[in-house]
Design an enzyme around this catalytic site. Sequence first.
Site, PDB file in Angstrom:
ATOM      1  CB  THR A 100      34.223  -1.552  21.622  1.00 22.45           C
ATOM      2  OG1 THR A 100      35.236  -2.549  21.756  1.00 22.45           O
ATOM      3  CG2 THR A 100      33.055  -2.197  20.909  1.00 22.45           C
ATOM      4  CB  CYS A 155      41.221  -0.123  24.618  1.00 20.45           C
ATOM      5  SG  CYS A 155      39.832  -0.477  25.708  1.00 20.45           S
TER       6      CYS A 155
END
Length: 231
Positions: free
Chosen positions: A83, A198
């Site tokens: 992430t 992202c």
Amino acid sequence: MKTLGLIGGMSWESTAIYYRLLNEIVRERLGGLHSAKLLLWSFDFAEIAERQHGGDWEGAGALLVEAARKLEAAGTEGLLICTNTMHKLADAVQAAVSIPLIHIADATAVAVRLAGVNRPALLATRFTMEQDFYKGKLIEKHGLQPVVPDETGRDMVHRVIYDELCQGIVREGSKAAYIDEIVRMRRDQKIDSVIMGCTEITMLIGQEDFDIPVFDTTRIHAEAAVAFALG
């Protein structure tokens, strides 16, 4: 081949993409029946998201450090935090283990520099767009000039990530909104490329949607990890 440790589940939607990409890239490089040697720690993302939105980064960091130490103890030789946002805690994780952490922002910055651009739009969670842990590395270490959307744009990008993509929902209207945001940023902020900052955004848009370079941080991170694993 070194064994990679994945700190994932943030969200599992993108961690599943990591798993597929890592294995596909190893097969491309080595052929035959080869696949990646992986250990995965997958969080219940609700527990992480609650700490993110509550500002409890210390608590979130403690969870990531625990995961990293357990992966190292299990035989991992290199770590990935799957992430972008949780790279806010990358230094704490790296300090807690003796194995290297492959940093997603460093890998992405190398790809941006190689493409010959330096003013990328950064689409990401509000945390990544507004705080300095990611942008600061791109600016100070790599000499890039990342640009983020305005307040309205940041709200939209963040909402789509958490309310849709992290829950496996992909909507054409949201794709159109992301594309429109990039069009606006090209006109008003003179961006020359796009960082999908992202790991879920790859579910929504890609290079095929634009005529400027687009950097898929999920794939870039996976490629850097395989390069490390194969040494």
